[in-house]
Design an enzyme around this catalytic site. Structure first.
Site, short mmCIF file in Angstrom:
data_model
loop_
_atom_site.label_atom_id
_atom_site.label_comp_id
_atom_site.label_asym_id
_atom_site.label_seq_id
_atom_site.Cartn_x
_atom_site.Cartn_y
_atom_site.Cartn_z
N LYS A 41 0.12 -1.19 0.23
CA LYS A 41 -0.50 0.15 0.22
C LYS A 41 0.10 0.98 -0.92
CE LYS A 41 2.84 1.81 3.64
NZ LYS A 41 3.09 1.92 5.09
N TYR A 274 14.33 24.73 -21.85
CA TYR A 274 13.70 25.94 -21.34
C TYR A 274 14.71 26.84 -20.62
CZ TYR A 274 8.99 24.15 -22.23
OH TYR A 274 7.85 23.70 -22.82
C1 LIG Z 1 4.06 0.95 5.55
C2 LIG Z 1 3.97 0.17 6.80
C3 LIG Z 1 4.71 -1.02 6.95
C4 LIG Z 1 5.73 -1.50 5.95
O1 LIG Z 1 6.94 -0.81 6.17
P1 LIG Z 1 8.24 -1.11 5.28
O2 LIG Z 1 9.26 -0.22 5.86
O3 LIG Z 1 7.89 -0.74 3.89
O4 LIG Z 1 8.55 -2.56 5.44
C5 LIG Z 1 4.48 -1.77 8.10
N1 LIG Z 1 3.60 -1.35 9.05
C6 LIG Z 1 2.90 -0.21 8.94
C7 LIG Z 1 1.94 0.16 10.01
C8 LIG Z 1 3.07 0.60 7.82
O5 LIG Z 1 2.38 1.75 7.73
#
Ligand SMILES: *Cc1c(COP(=O)(O)O)cnc(C)c1O
Length: 382
Positions: A41, A274
């Site tokens: 993602k 700045y």
């Molecule tokens: C983002 C996410 C993961 C991955 O989590 P990590 O801590 O990056 O391993 C797993 N499950 C869900 C539902 C997530 O949203």
């Protein structure tokens, strides 16, 4: 000079070999039968969803997971054929789920009703779906009280079938909350059993994220959802210790690099940047480098709060960080012959993303995903 990226002074160098090596590390600590869903993602945590997915696909990954449907469509259109979980499905996009053969994670009764209607409309039978159960995270998911009505809907149709049931743990990286986590796991077992008994068929189960894999190995069930660990980031010191003990360890996948644009010799008392915020308390050599807050270098690193790495040395950021540049103090390394065009590490091998996150009082996830689109992703293998 020819090895340098001519038109992009600032790059996020992504090491695909390190990615595969991290995947194999997690593979090695999991039961052989446990399947791995790689979470890509947010553009694979900022590193580029397509290239990373393609590499993972070539290296025996079972499935991928994205947050929103557009991310899934993008990967399909690029030719990724692995199952793709869409975790935050909305009711507006159910048609595309079928069109792009995506794996919807259903967390709401209304969406379940609508996806069944859509499947029926398209004469689709037994489309695999995934149910998300809320066991305490209280983000997305069916609560325990919703399970009976959920079962009722599922039993009266044959357009979709439950391929997996999952939940998300809220506090895997904090031992203070281990009782809470264990309660979540127990509730998950209980609710998934209830579902299985009523549906009269079996499905796969998954609850662990990266830190969960290392800290709660008994809760592997059939699959795990691996995110941050894949990208070589430790979210607890415990993980680091475990990794150090084994012959495998995870490696940082991303290195953020800038270049020196110009070097100036300035006098004590002069100011840099700045608002004249960078007051020099000695005669100094100041380098202007090719990265600013628009590229994802957090402006809170201004005025010595942050440093960069040049020729093996840490150099403070002087003055306020600008939009696409900032200035760093190279006085102490002037005798090492620093030159315009030289490479500057913002994070990577020498400056850990974990420590930047700590300084900013945030999580490494945010540091990684803050590298903006102005920064070219460059893929390397070694
Ligand atoms: C983002 C996410 C993961 C991955 O989590 P990590 O801590 O990056 O391993 C797993 N499950 C869900 C539902 C997530 O949203």
């Amino acid at each position: 000079m020819f090895s340098k990226n001519r038109i992009n002074p600032t790059i996020l160098e992504v090491n695909l070999s390190a990615l595969v090596s991290n995947f194999n590390y997690f593979r090695s600590i999991l039961n052989p039968s446990t399947r791995i869903i790689c979470v890509v993602k947010a553009n694979a945590y900022g590193m580029g969803a397509y290239r990373l997915s393609k590499t993972l696909q070539n290296n025996g990954v079972s499935a991928l997971a994205v947050a929103y449907i557009g991310e899934g469509i993008f990967l399909r259109e690029k030719g990724i054929y692995l199952p793709i979980f869409v975790m935050n499905v909305e009711k507006y996009s159910l048609h595309e789920i079928f069109k792009y053969n995506l794996s919807p994670c259903i967390y709401d009764k209304n969406i379940l009703d609508l996806i069944i209607i859509e499947a029926r409309k398209q004469n689709i039978l037994n489309y695999p779906i995934h149910l998300k159960i809320d066991t305490g995270m209280h983000r997305l998911g069916f609560c325990s009280e919703c399970i009976p009505s959920l079962i009722n809907i599922l039993k009266n149709q044959n357009n979709v079938f439950v391929q997996s049931v999952f939940s998300h743990l809220a506090a895997t990286n904090n031992p203070i909350f281990d009782d809470f986590t264990n309660k979540q796991i127990k509730l998950f077992i209980c609710l998934s059993k209830q579902l299985e008994q009523s549906l009269k068929y079996s499905f796969q189960r998954h609850i662990l994220n990266s830190v969960g894999i290392e800290r709660f190995p008994n809760a592997q069930f059939d699959m795990v959802r691996l995110g941050i660990g894949l990208y070589g980031i430790y979210t607890t010191t415990l993980c680091k210790k475990i990794a150090e003990k084994t012959k495998y360890s995870i490696k940082p996948v991303a290195v953020l690099k800038a270049r020196i644009l110009q070097i100036k010799k300035l006098k004590k008392g002069e100011t840099v940047g700045y608002n004249c915020n960078g007051v020099l308390n000695r005669n100094s050599y100041i380098a202007c480098i090719s990265i600013g807050y628009a590229d994802g270098l957090n402006r809170r690193f201004s005025n010595q709060c942050g440093s960069v790495f040049i020729h093996g040395h840490s150099c403070h950021i002087i003055g306020d960080i600008c939009m696409d540049t900032c200035m760093v103090d190279i006085t102490d390394i002037k005798n090492i012959e620093v030159m315009e065009g030289d490479e500057v590490e913002i994070f990577g091998e020498n400056i850990m993303i974990e420590s930047l996150a700590k300084k900013l009082q945030t999580v490494p996830y945010e540091v990684l995903t803050s590298v903006s689109n102005t920064v070219k992703r460059v893929y390397v293998e070694n």
